[in-house]
Design a protein around this motif. Sequence first.
Motif, short mmCIF file in Angstrom:
data_model
loop_
_atom_site.label_atom_id
_atom_site.label_comp_id
_atom_site.label_asym_id
_atom_site.label_seq_id
_atom_site.Cartn_x
_atom_site.Cartn_y
_atom_site.Cartn_z
N LYS A 1 0.83 -1.21 0.00
CA LYS A 1 0.00 0.00 0.00
C LYS A 1 0.86 1.26 0.00
O LYS A 1 0.57 2.23 -0.70
CB LYS A 1 -0.94 0.01 1.21
N LYS A 2 1.93 1.24 0.81
CA LYS A 2 2.84 2.39 0.84
C LYS A 2 3.50 2.59 -0.52
O LYS A 2 3.67 3.72 -0.97
CB LYS A 2 3.92 2.18 1.91
N LYS A 3 3.89 1.47 -1.14
CA LYS A 3 4.53 1.55 -2.45
C LYS A 3 3.58 2.16 -3.48
O LYS A 3 3.97 3.02 -4.26
CB LYS A 3 4.98 0.17 -2.89
N LEU A 4 2.33 1.73 -3.48
CA LEU A 4 1.36 2.29 -4.42
C LEU A 4 1.10 3.77 -4.17
O LEU A 4 0.96 4.55 -5.12
CB LEU A 4 0.05 1.50 -4.35
N ALA A 5 1.07 4.16 -2.90
CA ALA A 5 0.86 5.58 -2.57
C ALA A 5 2.02 6.41 -3.09
O ALA A 5 1.82 7.50 -3.65
CB ALA A 5 0.69 5.74 -1.08
N LEU A 6 3.25 5.91 -2.90
CA LEU A 6 4.42 6.63 -3.40
C LEU A 6 4.41 6.69 -4.93
O LEU A 6 4.75 7.71 -5.52
CB LEU A 6 5.70 5.97 -2.92
N LYS A 7 4.01 5.60 -5.55
CA LYS A 7 3.96 5.55 -7.01
C LYS A 7 2.95 6.57 -7.54
O LYS A 7 3.23 7.29 -8.51
CB LYS A 7 3.59 4.15 -7.46
N ASP A 8 1.80 6.66 -6.91
CA ASP A 8 0.79 7.64 -7.32
C ASP A 8 1.29 9.06 -7.14
O ASP A 8 1.10 9.92 -8.00
CB ASP A 8 -0.50 7.45 -6.52
N ARG A 9 1.96 9.30 -6.03
CA ARG A 9 2.48 10.65 -5.77
C ARG A 9 3.56 11.02 -6.77
O ARG A 9 3.62 12.14 -7.27
CB ARG A 9 3.02 10.73 -4.36
N LEU A 10 4.43 10.05 -7.09
CA LEU A 10 5.48 10.29 -8.07
C LEU A 10 4.90 10.60 -9.45
O LEU A 10 5.36 11.51 -10.15
CB LEU A 10 6.42 9.08 -8.18
N SER A 11 3.89 9.84 -9.83
CA SER A 11 3.31 10.06 -11.14
C SER A 11 2.60 11.42 -11.22
O SER A 11 2.67 12.10 -12.23
CB SER A 11 2.35 8.95 -11.52
N SER A 12 1.96 11.82 -10.11
CA SER A 12 1.30 13.13 -10.13
C SER A 12 2.32 14.27 -10.18
O SER A 12 2.11 15.27 -10.84
CB SER A 12 0.39 13.29 -8.93
N LEU A 13 3.44 14.10 -9.47
CA LEU A 13 4.49 15.11 -9.52
C LEU A 13 5.16 15.16 -10.89
O LEU A 13 5.50 16.24 -11.37
CB LEU A 13 5.55 14.84 -8.45
N ALA A 14 5.35 14.02 -11.50
CA ALA A 14 5.98 13.96 -12.81
C ALA A 14 5.08 14.61 -13.88
O ALA A 14 5.57 15.25 -14.81
CB ALA A 14 6.29 12.53 -13.20
N ASN A 15 3.78 14.47 -13.71
CA ASN A 15 2.84 15.09 -14.66
C ASN A 15 2.83 16.60 -14.53
O ASN A 15 2.54 17.31 -15.50
CB ASN A 15 1.44 14.53 -14.46
N ASN A 16 3.14 17.11 -13.34
CA ASN A 16 3.16 18.56 -13.14
C ASN A 16 4.37 19.23 -13.76
O ASN A 16 4.37 20.40 -14.05
CB ASN A 16 3.09 18.88 -11.65
N TYR A 17 5.46 18.47 -13.96
CA TYR A 17 6.67 19.04 -14.53
C TYR A 17 6.67 18.97 -16.00
O TYR A 17 6.28 18.47 -16.81
CB TYR A 17 7.93 18.35 -13.99
#
Length: 58
Positions: free
Chosen positions: A42-58
Amino acid sequence: MSLIKDLSKQKKHIEVKIKKLIKTRLNDRTSDSWANLRELKKKKLALKDRLSSLANNY
């Protein structure tokens, strides 16, 4: 950019822990090990989602 780098390092650490836990779980089938594995995933998926959202912002 350092936030993305830090999050990706955390994700890799969690992936390593998951791999180790899966190997130990082959012999240890207690509910505690299953709960730990589920929590790490669950922690891994949460980090993955956060990373993808941050990557989309850049």
